[in-house]
Motif scaffolding. Sequence first.
Motif, short mmCIF file in Angstrom:
data_model
loop_
_atom_site.label_atom_id
_atom_site.label_comp_id
_atom_site.label_asym_id
_atom_site.label_seq_id
_atom_site.Cartn_x
_atom_site.Cartn_y
_atom_site.Cartn_z
N ARG A 69 0.84 -1.20 0.00
CA ARG A 69 0.00 0.00 0.00
C ARG A 69 0.87 1.24 0.00
NH1 ARG A 69 -4.45 0.12 4.61
NH2 ARG A 69 -4.60 2.18 3.70
N ASN A 70 0.26 2.34 -0.41
CA ASN A 70 0.90 3.65 -0.25
C ASN A 70 0.37 4.28 1.03
OD1 ASN A 70 2.38 3.52 -2.64
ND2 ASN A 70 0.63 4.24 -3.84
N PHE A 71 1.26 4.75 1.88
CA PHE A 71 0.84 5.36 3.14
C PHE A 71 0.71 6.87 2.97
CE2 PHE A 71 3.23 1.86 5.65
CZ PHE A 71 2.27 0.95 5.25
N ASP A 72 -0.29 7.41 3.60
CA ASP A 72 -0.36 8.87 3.70
C ASP A 72 0.55 9.32 4.82
OD1 ASP A 72 -2.00 7.53 5.48
OD2 ASP A 72 -3.26 9.26 5.83
N THR A 73 1.06 10.51 4.70
CA THR A 73 1.96 11.05 5.72
C THR A 73 1.14 11.56 6.90
OG1 THR A 73 3.57 11.68 4.04
CG2 THR A 73 3.78 12.71 6.21
N ILE A 74 1.44 11.05 8.05
CA ILE A 74 0.73 11.46 9.27
C ILE A 74 1.54 12.52 9.98
CG2 ILE A 74 -0.15 10.71 11.50
CD1 ILE A 74 -0.57 7.95 10.29
N GLU A 75 0.94 13.69 10.15
CA GLU A 75 1.61 14.76 10.89
C GLU A 75 1.35 14.56 12.37
OE1 GLU A 75 0.97 18.71 9.51
OE2 GLU A 75 0.74 18.09 7.42
N ALA A 76 2.44 14.40 13.11
CA ALA A 76 2.32 14.09 14.53
C ALA A 76 1.54 15.16 15.27
CB ALA A 76 3.71 13.92 15.14
N ALA A 77 1.72 16.41 14.90
CA ALA A 77 1.06 17.50 15.61
C ALA A 77 -0.46 17.45 15.45
CB ALA A 77 1.58 18.84 15.12
N LYS A 78 -0.93 16.81 14.36
CA LYS A 78 -2.37 16.76 14.13
C LYS A 78 -3.04 15.60 14.85
CE LYS A 78 -2.48 19.07 9.64
NZ LYS A 78 -2.89 18.96 8.21
N VAL A 79 -2.29 14.58 15.21
CA VAL A 79 -2.91 13.40 15.81
C VAL A 79 -2.53 13.22 17.28
CG1 VAL A 79 -3.02 12.22 13.60
CG2 VAL A 79 -1.03 11.89 15.05
N VAL A 80 -1.57 14.01 17.76
CA VAL A 80 -1.21 13.89 19.16
C VAL A 80 -2.39 14.33 20.04
CG1 VAL A 80 -0.24 16.21 19.31
CG2 VAL A 80 0.58 14.43 20.87
N GLU A 81 -2.56 13.64 21.13
CA GLU A 81 -3.67 13.94 22.02
C GLU A 81 -3.43 15.29 22.72
OE1 GLU A 81 -7.33 13.37 23.20
OE2 GLU A 81 -6.25 11.85 22.03
N ALA A 82 -4.47 16.15 22.69
CA ALA A 82 -4.37 17.46 23.34
C ALA A 82 -4.56 17.29 24.84
CB ALA A 82 -5.41 18.41 22.75
N ASN A 83 -3.51 16.86 25.50
CA ASN A 83 -3.59 16.53 26.92
C ASN A 83 -3.11 17.66 27.81
OD1 ASN A 83 -1.00 16.25 25.95
ND2 ASN A 83 -0.44 14.75 27.50
N GLU A 84 -2.76 18.81 27.21
CA GLU A 84 -2.33 19.97 27.99
C GLU A 84 -3.32 21.11 27.80
OE1 GLU A 84 0.16 20.04 29.97
OE2 GLU A 84 1.43 18.34 29.40
N LYS A 85 -3.24 22.10 28.68
CA LYS A 85 -4.06 23.31 28.57
C LYS A 85 -3.13 24.51 28.53
CE LYS A 85 -8.03 21.33 31.05
NZ LYS A 85 -8.90 21.25 29.87
N LEU A 86 -3.43 25.43 27.63
CA LEU A 86 -2.60 26.61 27.46
C LEU A 86 -3.26 27.81 28.17
CD1 LEU A 86 -0.08 27.81 26.07
CD2 LEU A 86 -1.57 28.41 24.14
N TYR A 87 -2.45 28.54 28.93
CA TYR A 87 -2.93 29.69 29.69
C TYR A 87 -2.11 30.92 29.33
CZ TYR A 87 -4.94 25.96 32.57
OH TYR A 87 -5.62 24.85 33.01
N ILE A 88 -2.67 32.10 29.68
CA ILE A 88 -1.97 33.36 29.43
C ILE A 88 -2.14 34.30 30.61
CG2 ILE A 88 -3.97 34.31 28.21
CD1 ILE A 88 -2.03 35.95 26.52
N ASN A 89 -1.06 34.97 30.94
CA ASN A 89 -1.08 36.05 31.93
C ASN A 89 -0.81 37.34 31.16
OD1 ASN A 89 -0.39 38.00 33.91
ND2 ASN A 89 0.20 36.37 35.34
N ARG A 90 -1.87 38.07 30.83
CA ARG A 90 -1.73 39.25 29.98
C ARG A 90 -0.99 40.38 30.69
NH1 ARG A 90 -5.01 38.82 25.44
NH2 ARG A 90 -6.52 37.10 25.52
N ASP A 91 -1.15 40.49 31.99
CA ASP A 91 -0.51 41.59 32.71
C ASP A 91 1.01 41.45 32.70
OD1 ASP A 91 -2.98 42.63 33.28
OD2 ASP A 91 -3.14 41.58 35.22
N GLU A 92 1.49 40.22 32.86
CA GLU A 92 2.94 40.03 32.91
C GLU A 92 3.53 39.59 31.57
OE1 GLU A 92 3.90 37.37 36.04
OE2 GLU A 92 2.86 38.53 37.59
#
Length: 883
Positions: A485-508
């Motif tokens: 078979r021909n494999f499609d290229t899997i981009e790791a960033a698209k399939v990795v589980e979003a197990n983190e949360k991103l936060y922002i401190n606008r003041d600092e």
Amino acid sequence: MSDEINEITEGHSDYRPADTHDQSIKHQLSGMYQNWFLDYASYVILERAVPHINDGLKPVQRRILHSMKRMDDGRYNKVANIVGHTMQFHPHGDASIGDALVQLGQKDLLVDCQGNWGNILTGDGAAAPRYIEARLSKFGLEVVFNPKTTEWKLSYDGRNKEPVTLPVKFPLLLAQGVEGIAVGLSSKILPHNFNELCDAAVEYLHQREFRLYPDFQTGGSIDVSRYNDGERGGVVKVRAKINKIDNKTLAITEIPYGKTTTSVIESILKAVDKGKIKVRKVDDNTSAQVEILIHLAPGVSSDKTIDALYAFTDCEVSISPNCCVIDESKPHFLTVSDVLKKSVDNTLALLRLELEIHKNELQESLHFASLEKIFIEERIYKDKEFEQAKDMDAACAHIDDRLTPFYPTFIREVTKEDILKLMEIKMGRILKFNSDKAEDFIARTKEEIETINNHLANIVEYTTNWFKMLKEKYGKGFPRRTELRNFDTIEAAKVVEANEKLYINRDEGFIGTALKKDEFIANCSDLDDVIIFYRDGRYLITPVAEKKFIGKNILYINIFKKNDKRTIYNAVYRDGKDGIHYMKRFAVTSVTRDREYDLTQGTPGSRVVYFTANPNGEAEVIKVTLKPNPRIRKIIFEKDFSEIAIKGRQAMGVILSKYDVHKIALKQKGGSTLGGRKVWFDRDVLRLNYDGRGEYLGEFQSEDSILVILNNGEFYTTNFDLSNHYEDNVQIVEKYDPNKVWSAALYDADQQNYPYLKRFCFEAGSRKQNYLGDNKESKLILLTDEYYPRLEVIFGGHDSFREKLIIDADEFIAVKGFKAKGKRISTFNIEAINELEPVRFPEEKQEANEGDDETEEIENLDPDNGKSEDDIIDEITGQMKLF
């Protein structure tokens, strides 16, 4: 290692350790590297690690097979006995010989095994050599050995003979594969399919093109687009076979070559620990077949998890072949095709040599049979001169004189050895001699010689028949296990589980996954990137981190999707401190990380006054209010972003206004200006794509779905997400139309396998349903989406005299649900049902309410709705007086 070095350095008694205080003898170290190291490297390359081109075997494998042939009596031998017998040809360690024999046995080609020989699927080792037994397989006995064509040499101690190479009449090296690490080089030749090797050999003998691709005992699938004919520098990707049992359970039923179920499970658990995938539990039910069950955590996409398994675990591995072999006492780097050609040439030469040897044997037999016949029929042994001969020489001379008249009938000259052999004939044989039998034997021998001459004259065809015979005799036991078979290229960033949360401190001015007390932005993974827009028009893309300083005055921040052409940014900016206002639409598909870009023209004092990020290219309407100016007749106007073309991020944009802008507000939300998403289906990889590869399925809006019909009658609908996986037995993939009428002719197993016809519409749903019914024995004859299909029914058997039956499906049966049984076509024997060209077509449907505006009503979000222009001017004037 020390034993090996001592073995190689025997005879170098003149060596003495260098005296570090004596400057005059430091050259001994370089001399040792120059001579002894090269000797050792040559020894390992030629005598241990790299296979020979002629028979495809390493030396230890060759000695094992030679020992097994010498011990062969048709019965199994203890592996411990085979190991001990092999050691008389070379002092390999008993453990290394045992391991090499186990590896040969696990390849299931040359060795017939009995007992626990381990499991290549689980990685379990074999039992101790005293418990397991082996003998040569029938294939090995037929293909590998022939003492008459074997070149021999003395063993290491001179007490025994061993083969230089075995006369193997098959591309054994490519069938078994090999892996060896020498000094300064290595060899890695992947195994290939038995039947395909036979076919390729036949193609080469007839000077036709051929292609060879690896085939593994462990199955799986392989992408050979970069195999490069097995030459050094090529690479193949091998994947496990992963099936969806249901939306919460995945099953791995085949694993990549070189991996075991244990290593695959360990890699999965490691990926879980790193947060790459979410898995609740992994069960290993492997016995004779691989079965690893992966139970997913709640809310986790099974399709995305399959991609993640390929991206982050040993479910997908890359293998770099390196076809290095010994030829003419030197290592050579070849291609798989070169190896096959050399092997086939060697097989042809061996078969020719065997024929010539057999021919010589037959000629000798014929020659002596002719001499014997004349010697007995002419009663030469009764001659007075023979009986009264004074010595052996005189007797031989008399026999030679008597045979002289018959010399023209002999195939070669009569020698003294021939005459001495005649004189050794026993009297009992002379008494029982039968002239007719002798004539018959001579005639049959001449026929055999003539047959051999014919084979030698047509040696290519003879060799072709040899490979065809091997395929017919042994090929059934070697079906292809690895799917190409021909494999499609899997981009790791698209399939990795979003197990983190991103936060922002606008003041600092910090962002990160560790700022859990600050403002939440989005779920992410540690492979994601973040896009940040600032109020002065600058923007950049930076990787996710636990804590990172990005600065203040942040206008917009979110997770960045690489190559995303659907996310469109709408912006209005002021060029400089008191400059003109511009509006623009642009996409950011790919940029350099941590490098600043500018959506404005870069003039100092520039500022973004309006900004939106639109995931599907939406274009809103904005309301612009200018600062009061006597020269301006109208200070309030609207502007629709859909009138602005989407250009590159460096485009200047179009002028919104040359006057001072008081404020900009959202007037109305808009729809997408990008239209539907065009989708294609690539059958090579069984995946959807937006790049124009494969079958075009149509233009999809967000509410559209895809209909999937399988060969076994099952069907279901899915969305058009690129992460979707589809089965190998897919029959039809198309855009789902709930009103489309399908017609199916089938054999209904519940109705004595009579043919039925039914017309129906498929129902939407992610759960698999079967339009053939619940009985798995029911079989589809044909399925068509023609609106007015016509069928031709051809009768067979004892009803073949009947004329063909033509059925108009629309008149034959009405459209019902897909679960309906349908209507029986006939009770007579039917040979075939064919679809005919339709004779009528549906009329074109006129668009309802033609000319009506079909645009959906857009929500009015004007904050000044209901206020007059004078009220707004007074409000602006009052605000300006406050400043």
